[in-house]
Design an enzyme around this catalytic site. Structure first.
Site, PDB file in Angstrom:
ATOM      1  N   HIS A 157       0.837  -1.225   0.000  1.00 41.78           N
ATOM      2  CA  HIS A 157       0.000   0.000   0.000  1.00 41.78           C
ATOM      3  C   HIS A 157       0.864   1.264   0.000  1.00 41.78           C
ATOM      4  CE1 HIS A 157      -3.361  -2.656   1.363  1.00 41.78           C
ATOM      5  NE2 HIS A 157      -2.375  -3.236   2.028  1.00 41.78           N
ATOM      6  N   SER A 279      15.606  21.413 -16.092  1.00 43.30           N
ATOM      7  CA  SER A 279      14.392  22.228 -16.185  1.00 43.30           C
ATOM      8  C   SER A 279      14.765  23.585 -16.737  1.00 43.30           C
ATOM      9  CB  SER A 279      13.775  22.365 -14.798  1.00 43.30           C
ATOM     10  OG  SER A 279      13.062  23.581 -14.693  1.00 43.30           O
ATOM     11  N   ASN A 287      15.936  15.491 -13.807  1.00 41.84           N
ATOM     12  CA  ASN A 287      14.690  14.723 -13.903  1.00 41.84           C
ATOM     13  C   ASN A 287      14.866  13.371 -14.595  1.00 41.84           C
ATOM     14  OD1 ASN A 287      13.178  16.735 -12.641  1.00 41.84           O
ATOM     15  ND2 ASN A 287      12.934  17.844 -14.572  1.00 41.84           N
TER      16      ASN A 287
END
Ligand code: ARG
Length: 445
Positions: A157, A279, A287
């Site tokens: 979970h 970016s 990234n």
């Protein structure tokens, strides 16, 4: 001047032709060299049953070989006004050899020609995909062995659950590829049967020697029943698509894990700098775009079986032009998947992992089950031990013992990577790649 719908004039025909040819001009280029190989096998067989002269065969074979070279070098083009690869090859032959070129189509239809071309194309591509999967598999096993003692939090979970390790994590994806390879092998077996001789889907009154073309092209066996051979169009592509989707599913899950593990809030792995992107506004960014694109592309690939099913599932037996559309969604997928496999292999080889992750007290409860099991081993019933540890946790009295000891098969302390490798090697041996390559080399000699 507007054309009437029933007008049989040139303008209407050109439009119809554009529509029916569709993207074949582009897609059939992938089939060109396979189409030539099929013709070489077919005419060799035609000569053996007396439909071509002994002197004619070598002339045709020589010319076909030079068209094969043209296709291999990428210079094969489908000319303006020519419908497909099958027509283009015949055109090149008749342009060079006159009437002799027209003899090669006896006992054959474009329906079994395209069936065969697709199978030869798929065989080649499955070989390339299997090799790319093996490259990734070896890197994953290597990393699993190298980092077998470095612990990671395991989640259920997305809540911290139990101790895991980099050994387990890398090894899990290696074993996933074992099952994907088994599916690819099943797809290979269905592909590696010769449909040539089924002609338009109902065979031929010529005494074709189908066993001979089966052997010349290195197939395991043939699609015997001529109606079934034609039914293979779409069925084979769908089965192969399921196998490709299986590999894509493994890769996209690995890509998601990797994106998540590189996030600062996890910080378990670091991608090599040259594998990240920046970016335009935030100067600190590195990234994981490669993995995000891999995830999206691989998810897209998993829609392929459904797309194929929507095109062919409700067709009765026999050829339909609907089947042509499968080519344009199916053929490009091999390059996309191989590209994703290549990127993933490259990054997995160079990924940096963090040690001592579980020293952080936020992971302490990960060791709760270890404590329960220790009490059970000292004689306490499981339910009582579970309750005691639970109450200790509630009361803030739980201190983890991080010295863990897992011994059963497939656990942190006993990865069984050698067994996983054995399974993979067993599958790889069942592909008849060598037999196929030998047959094709012989045909081209
Ligand atoms: N371009 C066609 C295809 O991919 C080739 C077979 C044409 N056969 C026919 N009966 N129109 O299916």
């Amino acid at each position: 001047m507007a054309q009437k719908l029933w007008d049989k004039g040139k303008a209407t025909n050109e439009e119809i032709e554009r529509f029916t040819v569709g993207r074949d001009i582009e897609m059939d280029l992938f089939l060109a060299k396979h189409d030539v190989l099929g013709s070489m096998a077919h005419i060799t067989m035609l000569e053996s049953i007396g439909l071509l002269g002994k002197d004619e065969l070598p002339i045709l074979l020589k010319e076909l070989k030079s068209i094969y070279k043209l296709a291999e070098s990428g210079d094969f083009k489908i000319e303006e006004g020519v419908e497909d690869v099958h027509s283009q090859v015949e055109l090149l032959l008749t342009r060079k050899l006159g009437d002799l070129g027209k003899k090669i189509h006896s006992g054959r239809s474009r329906n079994d020609q395209v069936l065969l071309d697709m199978k030869l194309f798929i065989r080649e591509q499955i070989h390339l995909v299997a090799n790319a999967v093996m490259d990734l598999f070896h890197v994953l096993i290597e990393q699993s062995n190298k980092y077998k003692d470095v612990l990671l939090p395991g989640y259920t979970h997305l809540q911290i659950a139990m101790p895991s390790s980099f050994g387990l994590w890398f090894g899990a994806y290696a074993e996933s590829l074992v099952d994907d390879m088994a599916l690819l092998l099943a797809a290979w077996k269905m592909t590696n049967r010769n449909p040539l001789g089924s002609a338009a889907g109902y065979g031929s009154s010529f005494p074709l020697n189908r066993q001979m073309t089966t052997d010349l092209l290195g197939f395991d066996t043939m699609d015997y029943n001529v109606i079934y051979a034609q039914m293979g169009r779409g069925k084979v592509e769908k089965t192969v698509a399921f196998a490709l989707a299986g590999i894509a599913s493994t890769i996209s899950k690995l890509a998601f894990d990797s994106c998540m593990f590189t996030s600062q809030n996890f910080g378990f792995i670091k991608l090599p700098d040259e594998c990240t992107t920046g970016s335009s506004i935030m100067p600190h960014k590195k990234n994981p775009d490669v993995f995000e694109l891999t995830r999206a592309k691989c998810n897209k690939i998993q829609t392929l079986p459904q797309q194929i099913m929507m095109i062919m599932n409700n067709l009765p037996s026999g050829y339909f032009r609907d089947l042509q559309i499968i080519k344009e969604i199916f053929i490009p997928v091999f390059d996309e998947l191989k590209d994703c496999l290549k990127m993933t292999t490259h990054i997995m080889r160079d990924v940096k992992i963090r040690e001592n992750i579980l020293d952080d007290p936020k992971y302490d409860f990960i060791f709760s089950v270890e404590e329960v099991n220790r009490l059970v081993l000292s004689g306490m019933p499981f339910r009582d031990a579970y309750k005691k540890v639970g109450l200790d946790i509630e009361a803030g009295k739980f201190t983890p013992n991080k010295n863990i000891h897992h011994t059963h098969e497939g656990s942190i302390g006993n990865l069984c990577n050698d067994k996983i490798q054995d399974l993979m090697e067993k599958s790889m041996k069942e592909f008849s790649f060598e037999k196929v390559d030998t047959a094709i080399q012989k045909l081209l000699r």
